[in-house]
Design a protein around this motif. Structure first.
Motif, mmCIF file in Angstrom:
data_model
loop_
_atom_site.group_PDB
_atom_site.id
_atom_site.type_symbol
_atom_site.label_atom_id
_atom_site.label_comp_id
_atom_site.label_asym_id
_atom_site.label_seq_id
_atom_site.Cartn_x
_atom_site.Cartn_y
_atom_site.Cartn_z
ATOM 1 N N ARG A 70 5.643 8.881 4.403
ATOM 2 C CA ARG A 70 4.184 8.765 4.342
ATOM 3 C C ARG A 70 3.776 7.507 3.576
ATOM 4 N NH1 ARG A 70 1.278 13.626 4.330
ATOM 5 N NH2 ARG A 70 -0.502 12.317 3.791
ATOM 6 N N LEU A 71 4.434 7.255 2.469
ATOM 7 C CA LEU A 71 4.105 6.073 1.668
ATOM 8 C C LEU A 71 4.369 4.795 2.452
ATOM 9 C CD1 LEU A 71 5.595 7.232 -1.750
ATOM 10 C CD2 LEU A 71 3.187 6.686 -1.330
ATOM 11 N N THR A 72 5.486 4.766 3.177
ATOM 12 C CA THR A 72 5.819 3.587 3.979
ATOM 13 C C THR A 72 4.769 3.345 5.055
ATOM 14 O OG1 THR A 72 8.188 3.937 3.599
ATOM 15 C CG2 THR A 72 7.575 2.551 5.470
ATOM 16 N N ALA A 73 4.288 4.430 5.662
ATOM 17 C CA ALA A 73 3.296 4.309 6.733
ATOM 18 C C ALA A 73 1.910 3.956 6.194
ATOM 19 C CB ALA A 73 3.235 5.615 7.529
ATOM 20 N N GLU A 74 1.525 4.597 5.075
ATOM 21 C CA GLU A 74 0.157 4.461 4.571
ATOM 22 C C GLU A 74 -0.001 3.373 3.513
ATOM 23 O OE1 GLU A 74 -1.120 8.364 3.320
ATOM 24 O OE2 GLU A 74 -0.241 9.302 5.103
ATOM 25 N N HIS A 75 1.081 3.085 2.782
ATOM 26 C CA HIS A 75 1.012 2.079 1.707
ATOM 27 C C HIS A 75 2.259 1.199 1.757
ATOM 28 C CE1 HIS A 75 -2.350 4.360 0.001
ATOM 29 N NE2 HIS A 75 -1.617 5.439 0.173
ATOM 30 N N PRO A 76 2.432 0.436 2.823
ATOM 31 C CA PRO A 76 3.659 -0.366 2.966
ATOM 32 C C PRO A 76 3.841 -1.425 1.887
ATOM 33 C CG PRO A 76 2.000 -1.005 4.597
ATOM 34 C CD PRO A 76 1.491 0.235 3.941
ATOM 35 N N GLU A 77 2.766 -1.744 1.180
ATOM 36 C CA GLU A 77 2.864 -2.767 0.133
ATOM 37 C C GLU A 77 3.491 -2.232 -1.149
ATOM 38 O OE1 GLU A 77 -0.780 -0.407 -0.753
ATOM 39 O OE2 GLU A 77 0.216 -1.190 1.049
#
Length: 222
Positions: A70-77
């Protein structure tokens, strides 16, 4: 150096609080939030927009692997650094595939953790030696399985100049099929089967079907 803004996520309160306290003492780390599960971790990242998150794998509500996806998809930075007790190949591979940049075990000291966070934010990956060994073992096992699959698909070298068709007929002879049954199974004429069988007998030095069947067994064709 500007301090890194970090969120810490771990379901064990004592571990989480210890990490927050330990990292906050470092001048180049600013812990801006903490979470007890994957959902809270997502909320903290959305609220504080940190540079990195230090993430445990085995948490309630949402585990670290799903949280990483989820973090990779929603907050890739946001750089994801996993800090966990577990270094089994399934956890390591799934987490790295999900988007984690680095993977440490909980015996890492605070300076190593801080260096890893900085490296992850800079786009570099850091893996604990135990994790590296796990990945190498998994890669070796995968390579061995691939090699076995290729070997299984590679055509066998047949003995005594037998052709593929002759070897196929020899196998059916060893299984006790009659000429008529072989002709029906292979969609061949009765005369064609007889011709192949004569060639099989000549090449294998067999006087009869029993000898041919024994030959087939010896050469793994039965």
């Amino acid at each position: 150096m500007t301090a890194l803004r970090v969120v810490v996520a771990d379901d064990q309160a004592s571990v989480r609080e210890g990490l927050v306290l330990m990292l906050d003492l470092l001048p180049d780390i600013d812990v801006v939030g903490s979470a007890a599960n994957g959902e809270e971790a997502l909320d903290q990242v959305a609220e504080h927009r940190p540079d990195a998150i230090l993430l445990d794998l085995h948490m309630p509500v949402m585990d670290g692997i799903e949280a990483t996806r989820r973090l990779t998809a929603e907050h890739p930075e946001v750089a994801i650094v996993v800090l966990t007790t577990y270094a089994d190949d399934r956890s390591v591979l799934e987490t790295l595939r999900a988007g984690a940049r680095s993977y440490l075990t909980k015996d890492a000291d605070r300076l190593h953790i801080a260096q890893t966070l900085h490296s992850a934010v800079a786009g570099l990956s850091v893996l604990h030696p135990q994790v590296q060994a796990t990945l190498l073992a998994a890669a070796s096992a995968a390579a061995a399985r691939e090699e076995e699959a290729v070997a299984a698909e590679r055509p066998r070298e047949l003995p005594d100049g037998l052709t593929r068709r002759e070897a196929e007929i020899l196998t059916l002879i060893a299984r006790g099929l009659t000429n008529s049954e072989i002709a029906g199974a292979l969609f061949l004429s009765h005369n064609t089967v007889k011709t192949h069988i004569n060639r099989v007998f000549t090449k294998t030095g067999s006087r009869d079907r029993v000898a041919a069947a024994q030959y087939a067994q010896r050469h793994g064709l039965g």
